[in-house]
Structure formats: C-alpha cells, structure tokens
Motif scaffolding. Sequence first.
Motif, PDB file in Angstrom:
ATOM      1  N   SER A   5       4.783 -26.289 -15.723  1.00 57.04           N
ATOM      2  CA  SER A   5       4.304 -25.153 -16.537  1.00 57.04           C
ATOM      3  C   SER A   5       4.921 -25.179 -17.927  1.00 57.04           C
ATOM      4  O   SER A   5       4.230 -24.928 -18.923  1.00 57.04           O
ATOM      5  N   ASP A   6       6.218 -25.477 -17.997  1.00 59.17           N
ATOM      6  CA  ASP A   6       6.882 -25.594 -19.306  1.00 59.17           C
ATOM      7  C   ASP A   6       6.213 -26.677 -20.150  1.00 59.17           C
ATOM      8  O   ASP A   6       5.981 -26.496 -21.345  1.00 59.17           O
ATOM      9  N   ASP A   9       2.700 -25.537 -21.300  1.00 64.84           N
ATOM     10  CA  ASP A   9       2.844 -24.550 -22.379  1.00 64.84           C
ATOM     11  C   ASP A   9       3.212 -25.225 -23.700  1.00 64.84           C
ATOM     12  O   ASP A   9       2.674 -24.883 -24.761  1.00 64.84           O
ATOM     13  N   ARG A  12       0.226 -27.019 -25.132  1.00 65.68           N
ATOM     14  CA  ARG A  12      -0.700 -26.055 -25.757  1.00 65.68           C
ATOM     15  C   ARG A  12      -0.266 -25.759 -27.195  1.00 65.68           C
ATOM     16  O   ARG A  12      -1.111 -25.640 -28.091  1.00 65.68           O
ATOM     17  N   ARG A  13       1.035 -25.633 -27.419  1.00 64.89           N
ATOM     18  CA  ARG A  13       1.542 -25.390 -28.784  1.00 64.89           C
ATOM     19  C   ARG A  13       1.207 -26.565 -29.701  1.00 64.89           C
ATOM     20  O   ARG A  13       0.806 -26.367 -30.846  1.00 64.89           O
TER      21      ARG A  13
END
Length: 127
Positions: A5-6, A9, A12-13
């Motif tokens: 998940s990290d 995320d 995505r950035r």
Amino acid sequence: MSKASDFIDALRRIETDGNVEPMAALFGPDAELSNPAITRPLHGQDGARNFWRSYRHTFGEVRSEFRCVVESECASFLEWTSRGTLSHGAAFSYDGVSVIEHPAGAITRFKSYFDPKALGLQLEHAA
C-alpha cells in the motif's frame, strides 16, 4: 499500512505530480532497482530517485492499475497495467509484474518484469 500500500501510494504521487521523494524514502541505502529497460541496476535512494524520475518522464500521462497484490512479511508481488499517453500524446498500455523485497521494512530490491519490446513498439510508433 502494508508495504504494498505504501508503494502504491508513492507511485500515485509520481504519476500525478512527479514527486519521487515519498517513493525514494521507501528504499534502503543498499537497495537495488532494475527492469528489462535498463542495462544495469540502480542503487540506494539516489538510484530510486533516478529510476522513478526516468519512469515518469517517459510518459505524458500515466496511471497504473493493480489487479493482484500478494504480500508477505518479506516481499510483495504486484501485477499491474499502466496506461496513459506518451509525451507526443499517443495512447499506450502495457502489463507487468513487480517484485518488492522488504525483509527489514525498507525496500532492499525492486524488480519489474514486462515486455520491453511491446512498450518499445508503442514508443516508436509515437515518434
């Protein structure tokens, strides 16, 4: 949050605003990053920054979707499709799998597997 998940995320950035710092922070000082499109692995957080900057600059717009994520205490496996536009505006799509090793928390090894020929043909046709 899980390491997968990290990672998602942070990706995505990179894909939305080009910020590679959250991703670089996930990697350890001796981490190794590679994929079929680079000739030799990159290392550490600086290598991660260079790897992900290069990834982002390859595309005009890009968005990755994850179909299958498998995670253990030591590693994560992510199956994905990335779609978007190339810098010239032509659409692209390619599939792959990424293996992320994180035995002590920080990522120690990142390896992506995809068909570079398929992506390369899309890049060539856009030129």
